[in-house]
Design an enzyme around this catalytic site. Structure first.
Site, PDB file in Angstrom:
ATOM      1  N   ASP A 106       0.708  -1.150   0.030  1.00 47.04           N
ATOM      2  CA  ASP A 106      -0.013   0.079  -0.025  1.00 47.04           C
ATOM      3  C   ASP A 106       0.930   1.334   0.064  1.00 47.04           C
ATOM      4  O   ASP A 106       0.538   2.282   0.717  1.00 47.04           O
ATOM      5  CB  ASP A 106      -1.008  -0.062   1.275  1.00 47.04           C
ATOM      6  CG  ASP A 106      -2.045   1.068   0.934  1.00 47.04           C
ATOM      7  OD1 ASP A 106      -2.384   1.399   0.086  1.00 47.04           O
ATOM      8  OD2 ASP A 106      -2.504   1.459   2.238  1.00 47.04           O
TER       9      ASP A 106
ATOM     10  N   CYS B 119     -19.619 -13.646  -5.368  1.00 47.53           N
ATOM     11  CA  CYS B 119     -20.504 -12.708  -4.639  1.00 47.53           C
ATOM     12  C   CYS B 119     -22.197 -13.072  -5.200  1.00 47.53           C
ATOM     13  O   CYS B 119     -22.612 -12.731  -4.376  1.00 47.53           O
ATOM     14  CB  CYS B 119     -20.215 -11.413  -5.025  1.00 47.53           C
ATOM     15  SG  CYS B 119     -18.605 -10.591  -4.242  1.00 47.53           S
TER      16      CYS B 119
END
Length: 371
Positions: A151, A205
Site C-alpha cells: 500500500d 458474490c
C-alpha cells in the site's frame, strides 16, 4: 530473464515456487501467488474511475494515472509480481466478532476504530516480512532486481491479487477469498524472475448486495465501484479538510475507518485469526470511549499511537473525527459531560476543529422529540 534463461541458469522454477510458499507460511502469510505484469485490460476501468473523480482528494492516484496498471514501468525489468495475503483478524477475536463490532457501533459514547488498526501498523509488519521473503529468494537464486510494496506505491493490489488466485474483487471492491473472507492485507514483490503463474480466482458474490445495502453513506455506488468521496474510511483517514456535513451523522461513532461492508459480508464467516501478535488489539484505542480519547493532548496521542497506523492522520484529523462522533453522541444521549468537554476545547481550537465542535454542539437541538 526469460524462462529459457532461468532454465539455462539451472533454476528449477516450479521447485523454487514450492519453497517460496513454505517460506511465506513460516513468515505469517496466509497465501501467496504469482501474477503477470500485463494489466492492460484493467486500464479502462481505472481511467473511468479517475475520470469520475471517485479518488477524491487523493491526488497522487491521478498523478500516477495508468502507471498503476503498468508494473514494468514502476520497476523496469519486472516480469512477475509475487502477491501476498496476510490475515489480520486478532487472535483474541470471539466467534461472534461481527456482532461485537456492531454492538460497539450501537453504543454512542464508545469509539469505533476499524479492526485493521487495532494493532501494529500493517505497513511495517508486511513490508518487513515481505522483505524477509525477498531476501530468502535472493539467497536461493542470487541477486535479482526486486522491490517490495505494501500500500505504498501506485500498484493495483486487488487486481494483482485476483489475477494470481488470492481471491476475487468483491462488490465492495476489496479482495475476497473463499477460505478467509476479506479481513486480510495485501502486499507485493516485483521481481525479474519468471516464476510460474498461479491461476486466477473466480468470483463468488453472486446476487448478494449486503455490502452495498450496509454502507452508511452509500459510497458503493454500484457493484465493484466505490466513490471514495463518500466513504467513511476515506473521510476519516485520507481527507484532510472538513468532513462534509451531509456525512457527519452517518459517521456515528466511527473515528478511524469503517468496517460495515466487511461486517455484513457472508464470506467473512470464514475470516481467519492472524497467527501474529502484531495485530492484537491495543486497549487504548480498541476499547476506549470517546470522552477519554478527547482528553488526550498531542503528547498522549503520539504515545498511545506509537507504531500504529492511526498516528499518520495526526492529532488534527483525530480530534476532527472525535468532534463529529461526540456530536452524534450528544444528539443521541444528551449527556451533559459531552457538551462540557466540547465547550472546554473551543478556546484552543483551530478553525477546522472549531467548526466541527460548533456542529457537534448544535446536534442536541436536532435530536428527535423526547430523546
Amino acid at each position: 530473464m526469460t524462462a529459457e534463461a532461468a532454465a539455462a541458469d539451472g533454476l528449477d522454477l516450479p521447485a523454487l515456487w514450492t519453497q517460496l510458499q513454505a517460506w511465506a507460511t513460516a513468515l505469517g502469510f496466509s497465501q501467496i501467488g504469482v501474477a503477470d505484469v500485463d494489466l492492460h485490460s484493467a486500464e479502462p476501468g481505472l481511467a473511468a474511475w479517475l475520470q469520475a473523480g471517485f479518488h477524491g482528494g487523493m491526488g497522487y492516484m491521478a498523478a500516477h494515472g495508468l502507471k498503476r496498471a503498468r508494473p514494468a514501468e514502476l520497476l523496469p525489468g519486472t516480469v512477475r509480481v509475487i502477491t501476498a495475503r496476510m490475515d489480520y483478524l486478532p487472535q483474541t477475536s470471539p466467534e461472534a466478532w461481527q456482532a461485537v463490532a456492531f454492538e460497539r457501533l450501537a453504543q454512542p459514547r464508545q469509539a469505533s476504530v476499524s479492526l485493521y488498526a487495532h494493532g501494529r501498523d500493517y505497513h511495517k509488519v508486511l513490508r518487513q516480512r515481505l522483505q524477509r521473503l525477498a531476501d530468502r529468494l535472493q539467497q536461493a537464486v542470487g541477486p535479482r532486481g526486486h522491490r517490495v510494496f505494501t500500500d505504498s506505491a501506485p500498484v493495483l493490489e486487488v487486481e494483482l491479487a485476483s489475477r494470481s488466485g488470492l481471491g476475487w474483487r468483491g462488490k465492495h471492491t476489496l479482495a475476497l477469498a473463499r477460505e478467509g473472507g476479506s479481513m486480510a492485507f495485501l502486499g507485493e514483490i516485483f521481481i525479474d524472475l519468471p516464476l510460474p503463474l498461479t491461476p486466477p480466482a473466480s468470483a463468488h458474490c453472486g446476487q448478494c448486495t449486503a455490502c452495498l445495502d450496509a454502507c452508511p453513506t452509500q459510497a458503493i455506488v454500484a457493484p465493484y465501484r466505490l466513490d471514495a468521496r463518500r466513504c467513511i474510511s476515506y473521510l476519516s483517514i485520507e481527507h484532510d479538510g472538513p468532513i462534509p456535513p451531509e456525512f457527519r451523522t452517518a459517521m456515528g461513532n466511527r473515528i478511524y475507518g469503517c468496517d460495515d461492508c466487511q461486517l455484513v459480508c457472508p464470506w467473512n464467516k470464514y475470516a481467519r485469526r492472524s497467527p501474529l501478535a502484531d495485530f492484537d488489539p491495543r486497549p487504548a484505542v480498541a476499547a476506549a470511549d470517546l470522552l477519554s480519547l478527547w482528553a488526550w493532548d498531542e503528547a498522549a496521542f503520539l504515545h498511545h499511537t506509537e507504531g500504529s497506523a492511526i498516528r499518520r492522520i495526526g492529532i488534527g484529523r483525530w480530534r476532527r473525527n472525535l468532534a463529529v462522533a461526540l456530536g452524534n453522541a450528544w444528539r443521541e444521549t444528551g449527556d451533559a459531560a459531552i457538551a462540557q468537554a466540547l465547550q472546554a476545547a473551543l478556546p484552543a481550537a483551530d478553525g477546522l476543529l472549531a467548526e466541527h465542535i460548533g456542529w457537534a454542539l448544535a446536534q442536541r437541538s436536532a435530536a428527535p422529540d423526547g430523546a
